[in-house]
Design a protein around this motif. Structure first.
Motif, PDB file in Angstrom:
ATOM      1  N   THR A 118      47.306 133.277  83.875  1.00  0.00           N
ATOM      2  CA  THR A 118      47.036 131.989  84.161  1.00  0.00           C
ATOM      3  C   THR A 118      46.278 131.001  83.462  1.00  0.00           C
ATOM      4  N   LEU A 119      45.616 131.852  82.443  1.00  0.00           N
ATOM      5  CA  LEU A 119      44.262 131.149  81.771  1.00  0.00           C
ATOM      6  C   LEU A 119      44.691 130.076  80.829  1.00  0.00           C
ATOM      7  N   SER A 120      45.864 130.457  80.232  1.00  0.00           N
ATOM      8  CA  SER A 120      46.420 129.405  79.022  1.00  0.00           C
ATOM      9  C   SER A 120      47.704 129.575  78.962  1.00  0.00           C
ATOM     10  N   GLU A 121      48.195 128.429  78.119  1.00  0.00           N
ATOM     11  CA  GLU A 121      49.561 127.990  77.952  1.00  0.00           C
ATOM     12  C   GLU A 121      49.793 127.716  76.504  1.00  0.00           C
ATOM     13  N   TRP A 122      50.896 128.182  76.144  1.00  0.00           N
ATOM     14  CA  TRP A 122      51.251 128.041  74.578  1.00  0.00           C
ATOM     15  C   TRP A 122      52.048 126.769  74.648  1.00  0.00           C
ATOM     16  N   VAL A 123      51.792 125.639  74.044  1.00  0.00           N
ATOM     17  CA  VAL A 123      52.562 124.441  74.044  1.00  0.00           C
ATOM     18  C   VAL A 123      53.437 124.211  72.744  1.00  0.00           C
ATOM     19  N   GLY A 124      53.039 124.472  71.685  1.00  0.00           N
ATOM     20  CA  GLY A 124      53.977 124.660  70.487  1.00  0.00           C
ATOM     21  C   GLY A 124      53.389 124.738  69.285  1.00  0.00           C
ATOM     22  N   GLN A 125      54.064 124.438  68.072  1.00  0.00           N
ATOM     23  CA  GLN A 125      53.337 124.760  66.812  1.00  0.00           C
ATOM     24  C   GLN A 125      53.977 123.674  65.783  1.00  0.00           C
ATOM     25  N   GLU A 126      53.123 123.347  64.854  1.00  0.00           N
ATOM     26  CA  GLU A 126      53.713 122.652  63.775  1.00  0.00           C
ATOM     27  C   GLU A 126      53.551 123.432  62.531  1.00  0.00           C
ATOM     28  N   LEU A 127      54.443 124.230  61.943  1.00  0.00           N
ATOM     29  CA  LEU A 127      54.461 124.722  60.759  1.00  0.00           C
ATOM     30  C   LEU A 127      54.503 124.076  59.591  1.00  0.00           C
ATOM     31  N   SER A 128      53.875 124.220  58.627  1.00  0.00           N
ATOM     32  CA  SER A 128      53.860 123.510  57.271  1.00  0.00           C
ATOM     33  C   SER A 128      55.401 124.141  56.683  1.00  0.00           C
ATOM     34  N   LYS A 129      56.123 123.432  56.364  1.00  0.00           N
ATOM     35  CA  LYS A 129      57.430 123.865  55.595  1.00  0.00           C
ATOM     36  C   LYS A 129      57.248 123.912  54.283  1.00  0.00           C
TER      37      LYS A 129
END
Lengths: 253, 336
Positions: free
Chosen positions: B201-212
């Motif tokens: 419950t400590l953290s949550e992954w929101v998303g990522q922006e990978l360089s294409k």
């Protein structure tokens, strides 16, 4: 409002060309210019900005090391930290002091001082370990936000943009949390002369690792420290044609 | 007769002891994967583990791992593949992953825990080490023995050999220092017993922006073309992209170029960015600060193109061209 603990390390200045000691047990540090680890300056700056945005109530700067660590703490105070704690570690114990020990010290102080956020640089430019934040978070069983390039407070959480191999990642961490600062987090301010003068009057407490109940016994033995292999001197080529033909000769293109 | 037999005993004793010592080593490697493919950093970690000796297990965990487990089982040197498939592991949060590795460690009693020194390995392994109360060892460049390792300090300007006193060695491995392990194995694949990861419950992954990018990956490219402050603008980086595309090269950058906003952060080569060692490194408009050299000075051949003959990059380059990059780079592109 959050109370912030910032870890700062005194290291050989980043612009100094280091020299290995003749006995090969370390690098020459006597008489060499030292300063605050650049990533820790960024951590201090972020804490000060949090205070300026009324997100943080108090900033406590901590450094582990010999007496000279106090100079680094004074720099943190001049940048805007409210008070400092010097955890004195000297002699052979300092030679083998590692993130393993420092994270235990930071964790202990974080609990004693009831802080909500521990901020450190992502790595120290001397040992290049990149471990302290992660280990401190583990010991405290807190969330971790490493390699942070942006930190925002959202409700009771922090939204953190992280620098990862392929780009950027966003995570949300619950407070209390440990954050490690990456280069892009901010541009640290210079301490002004009036602030340097004021910093001399700010409180600095001295404790030892033993006072905190942390054993600083060595976990590694340094067998030797050597110079890296020297590259053979190359040549200057007169023009692009020569460069291209040299690269073809070597089979690179 | 007597001396002969005593020699035999002595020989048998020594080699027998060595065998026993080797048998005691056992390593678990954290298999890193992206989009169903095993990362090169893990293949280098497997090579490092072979130098340590003993059995090698690879933990393949994530929200979708079937293909990766099959790939790992074929790598030479791998004894066993342990799998954990769970949606909780999406996003690689160390708060979720670290307890999993600790449970694998408790079940397998390994002497070594390894991962590649990628941003994933660097975030995670120190957290694991602290949970096990041992001091981790970052970014090793050589294995001397099961407890003695070599790593760089001070931005690669000194090389330290250290002996670990901890019962379990938790190590990240520099990919460029160990060649990737190759195919040729047939390891067993089994689910890690008793591993039921729970979402922290400590953290949550929101998303990522990978360089294409269609260019090769910086870490494993044979040729890298890199630009610095001398490029003057993001627009001008196109000169390097054109040259790189002609050479099948990846494109990197100095911190100055990243800070000036010419290119994204994940292209930074150096002490605090990526550490690479391609066959050919072409530094264009890069002065060659200590921090940059730390990331590329193990390249096989270094070429520098810079208009300042005093630039420190010329002290490490095999071929230096003192010229205006805006003329030299297009000319070079045209001649390839």
């Amino acid at each position: 409002m959050a109370k912030v603990l910032v870890g700062v390390k005194r290291v050989i200045d980043y612009a100094v060309k280091i020299r290995v000691k003749p006995d090969k047990k370390g690098v020459v540090t006597d008489g060499v210019k030292h300063s605050m680890n650049p990533f820790d300056e960024i951590a201090v700056e972020e804490a000060v900005r949090m205070k300026e945005k009324k997100l943080a109530s108090e900033i406590i700067a901590v450094s582990c090391g010999p007496a000279q660590a106090q100079e680094t703490l004074r720099t943190a105070l001049a940048m805007g930290a409210d008070r400092a704690i010097h955890v004195e570690v000297t002699g052979p114990e300092y030679e083998t002091l590692q993130p393993f020990h420092v994270s235990k010290i930071l964790a202990k102080l974080a609990l004693e001082e009831k802080v909500d956020i521990v901020l450190v640089g992502k790595q120290a430019i001397d040992d290049d370990s990149n471990q302290t934040a992660q280990m401190t978070a583990a010991i405290l069983k807190w969330s971790q936000a490493t390699f942070a390039s942006k930190v925002e407070k959202t409700d009771g959480n922090l939204t953190v943009l992280r620098e990862i191999d392929g780009g950027l990642e966003t995570i949300k961490v619950k407070l209390p949390s440990v954050i490690s600062a990456d280069l892009r987090l901010n541009e640290p301010r210079y301490a002004t002369l009036p602030n340097i003068m004021k910093a001399k009057k700010k409180p600095m407490k001295k404790v030892t690792a033993k006072d905190l109940g942390v054993d600083t016994g060595a976990r590694i033995e340094i067998l030797n420290v050597e110079d890296p292999p020297v590259r053979q001197a190359g040549s200057i080529v007169p023009d692009v044609d020569t460069l291209v033909s040299k690269l073809k000769e070597k089979g690179h293109i | 007769m007597f001396s002969r037999s005593s020699n035999l005993v002595k020989l048998g004793g020594v080699s027998g002891f060595k065998q026993i010592a080797a048998r005691f080593e056992s390593t678990i490697i954290l298999g890193e994967h992206v989009d169903g493919k095993l990362c090169a950093s893990t293949l280098s970690a497997i090579t490092a583990a072979k130098k340590i000796g003993g059995d090698i297990s690879v933990l393949v965990a994530g929200n979708k791992i079937g293909d990766v487990a099959q790939q790992v089982a074929k790598i030479s040197g791998v004894t066993k593949v342990l799998t954990v498939e769970n949606d909780v592991l999406k996003g690689s949060l160390p708060e979720n992953w670290a307890p999993l590795i600790v449970s694998a460690q408790n079940a397998g009693k390994y002497t070594h825990i390894l991962a590649g020194a990628s941003s994933f390995g660097k975030s995670l392994l120190p957290r694991v080490a602290a949970l096990l109360d041992v001091s981790p060892i970052s970014d090793i460049i050589a294995v001397k023995s099961a407890d003695t390792f070599v790593r760089q300090i001070y931005a690669g300007n000194a090389i330290m050999t250290l002996k670990s006193k901890d019962p379990v060695k938790v190590i990240t491995v520099r990919g460029t220092s160990f060649p990737p392990a190759e195919e040729g194995g047939s390891a067993s694949i089994e689910a890690l017993a008793g591993a039921s990861p729970e979402a922290s419950t400590l953290s949550e992954w929101v998303g990522q922006e990978l360089s294409k990018s269609d260019r090769p990956d910086l870490g494993s490219a044979k040729v890298v073309v890199s630009g610095g402050r001398g490029l003057k603008s993001a627009e001008n980086f196109k000169l390097l992209y054109t040259l790189a595309d002609k050479m099948g090269a990846a494109v990197g950058a100095s911190r100055a170029a990243v800070d000036a906003g010419f290119v994204p952060n994940d292209m930074q080569i150096g002490q605090t960015g990526k550490i690479i060692a391609p066959e050919l490194y072409i530094a264009v408009g890069i002065s060659g600060a200590i921090q940059h050299l730390a990331g590329m000075k193990d390249s096989k051949t270094i070429v520098a193109i810079n208009k300042d003959p005093e630039a420190p990059i010329f002290q490490v380059s095999d071929y230096g061209l003192v010229a205006d990059l805006f003329k030299a780079v297009p000319e070079m592109t045209g001649k390839l």
